[in-house]
Design an enzyme around this catalytic site. Structure first.
Site, PDB file in Angstrom:
ATOM      1  N   GLN A  97      13.311  25.488  -8.007  1.00  0.00           N
ATOM      2  CA  GLN A  97      13.422  26.454  -7.406  1.00  0.00           C
ATOM      3  C   GLN A  97      14.467  26.688  -6.038  1.00  0.00           C
ATOM      4  O   GLN A  97      13.370  27.206  -5.361  1.00  0.00           O
ATOM      5  CB  GLN A  97      14.139  28.093  -8.133  1.00  0.00           C
ATOM      6  CG  GLN A  97      14.132  29.146  -7.554  1.00  0.00           C
ATOM      7  CD  GLN A  97      14.019  30.453  -8.143  1.00  0.00           C
ATOM      8  OE1 GLN A  97      13.007  31.052  -7.280  1.00  0.00           O
ATOM      9  NE2 GLN A  97      15.058  31.165  -8.783  1.00  0.00           N
ATOM     10  N   ARG A 168      19.456  35.551  -3.087  1.00  0.00           N
ATOM     11  CA  ARG A 168      19.380  35.355  -1.950  1.00  0.00           C
ATOM     12  C   ARG A 168      20.850  35.279  -1.040  1.00  0.00           C
ATOM     13  O   ARG A 168      21.223  35.841  -1.078  1.00  0.00           O
ATOM     14  CB  ARG A 168      18.179  34.077  -1.257  1.00  0.00           C
ATOM     15  CG  ARG A 168      16.784  35.190  -2.398  1.00  0.00           C
ATOM     16  CD  ARG A 168      16.045  36.149  -1.698  1.00  0.00           C
ATOM     17  NE  ARG A 168      15.553  37.253  -0.603  1.00  0.00           N
ATOM     18  CZ  ARG A 168      14.170  36.024  -0.288  1.00  0.00           C
ATOM     19  NH1 ARG A 168      13.890  35.460  -0.962  1.00  0.00           N
ATOM     20  NH2 ARG A 168      14.009  35.962   0.941  1.00  0.00           N
ATOM     21  N   LYS A 215      20.425  29.523 -10.853  1.00  0.00           N
ATOM     22  CA  LYS A 215      20.124  30.888 -11.244  1.00  0.00           C
ATOM     23  C   LYS A 215      21.498  31.939 -11.449  1.00  0.00           C
ATOM     24  O   LYS A 215      21.501  31.902  -9.846  1.00  0.00           O
ATOM     25  CB  LYS A 215      18.988  31.694 -11.074  1.00  0.00           C
ATOM     26  CG  LYS A 215      18.404  33.313 -10.967  1.00  0.00           C
ATOM     27  CD  LYS A 215      17.166  33.090 -10.120  1.00  0.00           C
ATOM     28  CE  LYS A 215      17.389  34.542 -10.777  1.00  0.00           C
ATOM     29  NZ  LYS A 215      16.228  36.037  -9.997  1.00  0.00           N
ATOM     30  N   GLY A 316       8.458  35.324 -18.853  1.00  0.00           N
ATOM     31  CA  GLY A 316       7.149  35.428 -17.758  1.00  0.00           C
ATOM     32  C   GLY A 316       5.870  35.877 -18.136  1.00  0.00           C
ATOM     33  O   GLY A 316       5.141  35.700 -17.932  1.00  0.00           O
ATOM     34  N   ARG A 317       5.738  37.467 -17.920  1.00  0.00           N
ATOM     35  CA  ARG A 317       4.910  38.702 -17.482  1.00  0.00           C
ATOM     36  C   ARG A 317       4.146  37.793 -18.689  1.00  0.00           C
ATOM     37  O   ARG A 317       2.652  38.594 -18.767  1.00  0.00           O
ATOM     38  CB  ARG A 317       4.965  39.673 -17.601  1.00  0.00           C
ATOM     39  CG  ARG A 317       5.561  39.554 -15.452  1.00  0.00           C
ATOM     40  CD  ARG A 317       5.895  41.190 -15.753  1.00  0.00           C
ATOM     41  NE  ARG A 317       7.196  41.765 -16.560  1.00  0.00           N
ATOM     42  CZ  ARG A 317       8.047  42.727 -16.938  1.00  0.00           C
ATOM     43  NH1 ARG A 317       7.322  44.067 -15.694  1.00  0.00           N
ATOM     44  NH2 ARG A 317       8.941  42.769 -16.802  1.00  0.00           N
ATOM     45  N   CYS A 340       1.492  41.140 -23.264  1.00  0.00           N
ATOM     46  CA  CYS A 340       1.631  41.814 -21.992  1.00  0.00           C
ATOM     47  C   CYS A 340       2.127  43.153 -22.077  1.00  0.00           C
ATOM     48  O   CYS A 340       2.817  44.148 -22.880  1.00  0.00           O
ATOM     49  CB  CYS A 340       2.944  41.586 -20.919  1.00  0.00           C
ATOM     50  SG  CYS A 340       3.723  42.155 -19.879  1.00  0.00           S
ATOM     51  N   LYS A 427       4.115  55.518 -20.350  1.00  0.00           N
ATOM     52  CA  LYS A 427       2.970  54.337 -20.720  1.00  0.00           C
ATOM     53  C   LYS A 427       2.668  53.446 -22.293  1.00  0.00           C
ATOM     54  O   LYS A 427       1.613  53.138 -21.706  1.00  0.00           O
ATOM     55  CB  LYS A 427       2.103  55.690 -20.199  1.00  0.00           C
ATOM     56  CG  LYS A 427       2.557  56.106 -18.830  1.00  0.00           C
ATOM     57  CD  LYS A 427       2.179  54.568 -17.798  1.00  0.00           C
ATOM     58  CE  LYS A 427       1.171  53.638 -17.845  1.00  0.00           C
ATOM     59  NZ  LYS A 427       0.513  54.565 -16.391  1.00  0.00           N
TER      60      LYS A 427
END
Length: 640
Positions: A97, A168, A215, A316-317, A340, A427
């Protein structure tokens, strides 16, 4: 066959399945931005785990001091080639990327080289909002050339795809919220997206044999700055397809100052929160579309493909928590995935505070080179005392190694402190860790003895060769005058539902337990005050979680008294002292103690005297957090 496991061919390149690792900032790279051994081991482990496509996040085409991979000179090609070869060995494809920061890198590098740190900070602060409007057309063309040169280096390294980072600088130019230019790069949709489309076309010419991905960050009405407005996203997607983009990754735009918007912690966004917007974009184009964002298990991913919202799914995570997520799904063992919990503590927050990604529920993540479960040659009888996260992980790893494992827990259920950690607002997903570790120890044949308080005598009677003590900690109650009053409660017992409070409540302690207890009580309608000796509350709470907590405090009027030392607990009030000696009285009906915890004691002398190997892990060794508990349990078991 599940749709997530079906191959897909894009631009002549076949991906073995529909699952991808979206771009992450890991903190693993070498100082010059080359791919370090740690970074290579991480991505290689994911490829081994079955992921079809890996996108290497935030690859800079210039020398910058951002902690990301960089590919700005030919000497760095070799490190990228080693990575590409490793990933390809497992049948995965890899993309880089490419991004350019939204600041004047050359000017900042010069100041940095001259040691002008104050000027660097001032310039950086200025640039983040203004560089998009100040950068000249000439400078933009130079940036475009550097991005293309970076892509050529990636191609030489054997990389399969180039993803344009639409956040960005590129995203700032596309943005109606950041771009106020009056030249051909500002104003209309055509002008704001001009640079992005020029870049795509230039990349097609520079690396005609590579897949070009974009992206596509979407600015929703509630969130985001740098990217394309939601209303314009389908039209921009069409323009990108016409320009030659082979695939799109649709995600929440950031630039909001809080990465929780793009990588939301538990309880902030629903699961699969960006899938509907990705589906709308997909309807506008003929090229494949992917998305990511809180996609936890294979069932969720499968549903997105079945519904036609996307063609590929970004995990991802969830791959940090279990790199074998995909292989387990393919083997019909989805129930054995360590899921996760979206805490952000070990990943996003760690990177934002200068560390590297090290998932709290996966001790191996970030340590793929050194933490590997090795099979034992000598099977031992192992007893684990305590069924909290440290004990559960120790039992899991010991059993996988091939030992005969018995776990003793004084409570009638497993989980330890996780059984109260999941009670505060947002939580509840912590519960997954208990469920998954419990499933793992059952699957690996651990013998459970619940509702039994372990003693030296009962352990000796079992004749173990190794004992892992994981008896946890207890809430620390400081000796404040009045602490034994009927109006004083224990935060752990309040969260467990064993003690009830109402009305005006003063929570003594502004650490994680104190703040989460304050949230819990505020949500129940209590008028809460947090009293803390230090100069700030919530020091241990990560930067993506803290803003939501403070929002809730503001919403419910939670008062914060920092640098206040409690000197007396009286009926109806808390008496405190400020650093200048001034006495402050805080009205309250109840006081809740959340002033830390201390290790639970367990006498191991009788065991050691018999030559039994004994190790203490988790909070009973050193009071810390779930990450420390898991890693300590893992290491102790793996060393047996």
């Amino acid at each position: 066959m599940m749709k997530i496991l079906e191959p897909i061919t894009i631009g002549g390149l076949t991906f073995k399945n529909r699952l991808l690792l979206p771009p992450l900032t890991t903190g693993y790279e070498a100082k010059d931005g080359s791919i370090s051994a740690q970074s290579r081991a991480f991505y290689t482990r994911l490829a081994k785990g079955g992921v079809g496509y890996i996108v290497l996040g935030d690859v800079a085409p210039i020398r910058s001091f951002a902690p990301t991979p960089k590919l700005y000179e030919d000497s760095q090609i070799e490190s990228f080639k080693l990575l590409a070869d490793n990933v390809h060995a497992y049948g995965a494809k890899i993309g880089v990327q490419i991004f350019h920061p939204e600041y004047d890198v050359d000017a900042l590098n010069l100041m940095f080289a001259n040691g002008e740190q104050d000027k660097v900070r001032a310039r950086l602060h200025h640039d983040m909002d203004n560089f998009v409007n100040e950068v000249t057309e000439e400078a933009l063309m130079e940036i475009l050339k550097k991005m293309c040169a970076c892509a050529v280096r990636a191609q030489k390294a054997g990389i399969d795809a180039i993803q344009v980072h639409g956040d960005r600088l590129v995203g700032a130019l596309c943005s109606t919220k950041m771009n106020y230019r009056t030249d051909k790069f500002g104003g209309s949709l055509e002008n704001r997206t001009r640079f992005a489309l020029m870049l795509v076309k230039a990349l097609r010419e520079a690396v005609p044999d590579l897949i070009i991905e974009y992206k596509l960050p979407v600015v929703t009405p509630a969130l985001g700055k740098g990217g394309i407005d939601e209303a314009d996203a389908p039209q921009f997607a069409k323009l990108l397809e016409e320009a030659g983009v082979h695939m799109l990754h649709v995600a929440q735009a950031n630039h909001t100052g809080n990465l929780a918007d793009t990588i939301p912690p538990m309880g902030v966004q629903p699961n699969c929160f960006f899938a509907d917007i990705a589906g709308t974009v997909k309807q506008a184009v003929t090229i494949p579309v992917s998305t990511s964002g809180r996609i936890i298990d294979p069932e969720m991913a499968e549903e997105l493909l079945e519904a036609g919202k996307v063609d590929m799914v970004g995990i991802g995570r969830a791959l940090l928590a279990d790199p074998d997520w995909i292989n387990k799904a393919a083997a019909g063992k989805a129930k054995s995935i360590i899921r996760c919990i979206c805490c952000n503590e070990g990943c996003v927050d760690a990177v934002m505070t200068g560390g590297f990604i090290a998932c709290v529920v996966n001790a191996e993540n970030g340590f793929e080179e050194t933490r590997i479960i090795t099979q034992t040659n000598l099977k031992k009888k192992v007893v684990v005392i305590g069924g909290g996260p440290a004990g559960l992980e120790a039992a899991r790893v010991s059993a996988i190694k091939g030992h005969h494992v018995t776990l003793i827990e004084k409570d009638t259920k497993l989980g330890g402190q996780l059984n109260i950690a999941d009670k505060p607002p947002r939580k509840s997903e912590i519960r997954r860790t208990v469920e998954d570790l419990e499933h793992a120890i059952h699957s690996n044949g651990v013998i459970l003895r619940l509702g039994e308080k372990a003693t030296s005598e009962s352990i000796l009677a079992m004749a173990p060769e190794a004992v892992i003590v994981a008896v946890g900690a207890t809430n620390f109650i400081p000796p404040i005058p009045g602490v034994n009053g009927s109006n004083v409660c224990d935060a752990w017992k309040v969260l467990a539902g064993e003690q009830n409070v109402s009305g005006r409540v003063a929570v003594i302690g502004g650490g994680m337990v104190g703040c989460e207890t304050a949230e819990y009580l505020a949500e129940q309608g209590c008028k809460v005050s947090i009293v803390e000796m230090r100069d700030k509350i919530a020091g241990e709470i990560g930067p993506t979680v803290l803003p939501t907590m403070l929002e809730l405090f503001n919403k419910h009027g939670v008062a914060q008294f920092t640098e206040h030392k409690v000197t007396n607990i009286a009926v109806g009030e808390l008496i405190c002292e400020e650093p200048n000696g001034k006495v402050v009285k805080i009205p309250c009906d109840y006081v809740v103690m959340a002033s830390g915890s201390h290790p639970e004691k367990f006498d191991t002398k009788a065991l050691s005297d018999r030559g039994i190997s004994v190790v203490k892990v988790g909070d009973c060794s050193k009071v810390s957090d779930i990450s420390h508990a898991i890693k300590a349990g893992y290491d102790a078991a793996n060393s047996l």
